[in-house]
Scaffold this motif. Sequence first.
Motif, mmCIF file in Angstrom:
data_model
loop_
_atom_site.group_PDB
_atom_site.id
_atom_site.type_symbol
_atom_site.label_atom_id
_atom_site.label_comp_id
_atom_site.label_asym_id
_atom_site.label_seq_id
_atom_site.Cartn_x
_atom_site.Cartn_y
_atom_site.Cartn_z
ATOM 1 N N ILE A 132 0.836 -1.213 0.000
ATOM 2 C CA ILE A 132 0.000 0.000 0.000
ATOM 3 C C ILE A 132 0.871 1.264 0.000
ATOM 4 C CG2 ILE A 132 -1.722 1.307 1.340
ATOM 5 C CD1 ILE A 132 -3.033 -1.326 2.060
ATOM 6 N N ASP A 133 2.050 1.169 0.599
ATOM 7 C CA ASP A 133 2.936 2.343 0.643
ATOM 8 C C ASP A 133 3.305 2.834 -0.755
ATOM 9 O OD1 ASP A 133 2.774 1.951 3.306
ATOM 10 O OD2 ASP A 133 4.830 1.231 3.572
ATOM 11 N N GLU A 134 3.232 1.939 -1.732
ATOM 12 C CA GLU A 134 3.617 2.324 -3.093
ATOM 13 C C GLU A 134 2.438 2.827 -3.923
ATOM 14 O OE1 GLU A 134 5.493 -1.211 -4.526
ATOM 15 O OE2 GLU A 134 7.275 -0.889 -3.261
ATOM 16 N N LYS A 162 1.916 2.843 5.757
ATOM 17 C CA LYS A 162 2.283 4.155 6.298
ATOM 18 C C LYS A 162 1.684 5.185 5.363
ATOM 19 C CE LYS A 162 6.829 2.410 7.612
ATOM 20 N NZ LYS A 162 6.710 1.268 6.675
ATOM 21 N N VAL A 163 0.580 5.768 5.762
ATOM 22 C CA VAL A 163 -0.052 6.784 4.918
ATOM 23 C C VAL A 163 -0.281 8.046 5.739
ATOM 24 C CG1 VAL A 163 -1.171 5.231 3.260
ATOM 25 C CG2 VAL A 163 -2.322 5.754 5.400
ATOM 26 N N ASP A 164 -0.415 9.166 5.041
ATOM 27 C CA ASP A 164 -0.565 10.441 5.752
ATOM 28 C C ASP A 164 -2.011 10.800 6.028
ATOM 29 O OD1 ASP A 164 2.140 10.748 5.729
ATOM 30 O OD2 ASP A 164 2.155 11.763 3.787
ATOM 31 N N ILE A 165 -2.923 9.935 5.622
ATOM 32 C CA ILE A 165 -4.339 10.209 5.898
ATOM 33 C C ILE A 165 -4.842 9.168 6.899
ATOM 34 C CG2 ILE A 165 -4.756 11.303 3.651
ATOM 35 C CD1 ILE A 165 -6.002 8.684 2.693
ATOM 36 N N PRO A 166 -5.972 9.429 7.564
ATOM 37 C CA PRO A 166 -6.477 8.469 8.545
ATOM 38 C C PRO A 166 -6.623 7.065 7.942
ATOM 39 C CG PRO A 166 -7.672 10.527 8.727
ATOM 40 C CD PRO A 166 -6.790 10.652 7.510
#
Length: 340
Positions: A132-134, A162-166
């Motif tokens: 998902i990080d990609e 690791k994402v910057d949104i909830p």
Amino acid sequence: MRKWNFCAGPAVISEEVLKEVQSEILEFNKSGMSVMEMSHRSDIYTKVAFDAKKDLINLLKVPNDYDVLFLQGGATHQFSMIPLNYKHMSDTADYVTTGSWSSKAFYEASKIFNPIEIFRSEQNVSTKAPNIDELEISKNATYLHYCPNETIEGVAIHETPKVDIPLIADMSSVILSQPLDVNKFSIIYAGAQKNIGPAGLTIVIINKEFMQMGNENLPNILKYSEHSKSNSMLNTPPTFSWYLAGKVFKWMIKLGGLDYFEKQNKLKASLLYNFIDNSGFYINPIDTSSRSIMNVPFVLENSMLEKKFISEASDNGFLNLKGHRLVGGMRASIYIMLCR
Ligand SMILES: *Cc1c(COP(=O)(O)O)cnc(C)c1O
């Protein structure tokens, strides 16, 4: 006689727990009645509910800025409750669909707002999960929803993205299987009938700040904040399921908590996968990097033998090994079953 039960859900519950429940079924804690027959607002039941919540918080090391809710409606209800609470923020969210359940979550959300499927694996060929990080996160996406363990396909995403949104995760078939860093999520939800206890109960772990951002104008029953305010007793909760879940939490703590279960689960899954891979008779089609430690689907080299396999397995005390009707074949759901 109790047999080996590989049912995907409702699933096996520890015999020790069931025996304890049996011993209390007619009269709970000198109350003169069973736990099913008392008010959910009585002192005696309030303690049952509170202790279960406290034990779950201990097991998962849930931080103070999260609340744990005991709701109804199953994981399926969360498929719509989540978008209903957050669609006012931007009218879109990202969904990663790696199998049947995350596809259903996306489908339900699509009736409510305009979510985007940033990854999709087709049914029946879902054998490898993405990193998902990609993936590219959409502009304005309010949250990212994914399913770390696809119960039907046996496809897992082992690393927390690791994402910057909830981040929102449907952990119905993987919760309590190993320690979890709750801080990385805004919402974790799970129907109880796989890894926890009887059906009828849904666990929601929600970041309090994120909870307060939910749509104010919904009916109370759809608002996380209202459930939180009333300690999950906005209306009558599923008291027996909650009580039994509490017994399971205590049992898990007694055995050594999630570190113990992680070891057990990895050992158990690797025994099974190694056996399948070396058998020359059974096949698990899932990419080794995406194999679930909870649900192990397999087929036979000779598919003509599958019916016979399932019926002979059943005759020998191995129950519910038939695969989900969507994918066929066989599936062993091994959840919190211990090696014996
Ligand atoms: C079982 C399951 C569901 C559906 O749960 P219900 O409680 O029946 O609504 C949703 N997601 C996953 C990952 C599941 O395993």
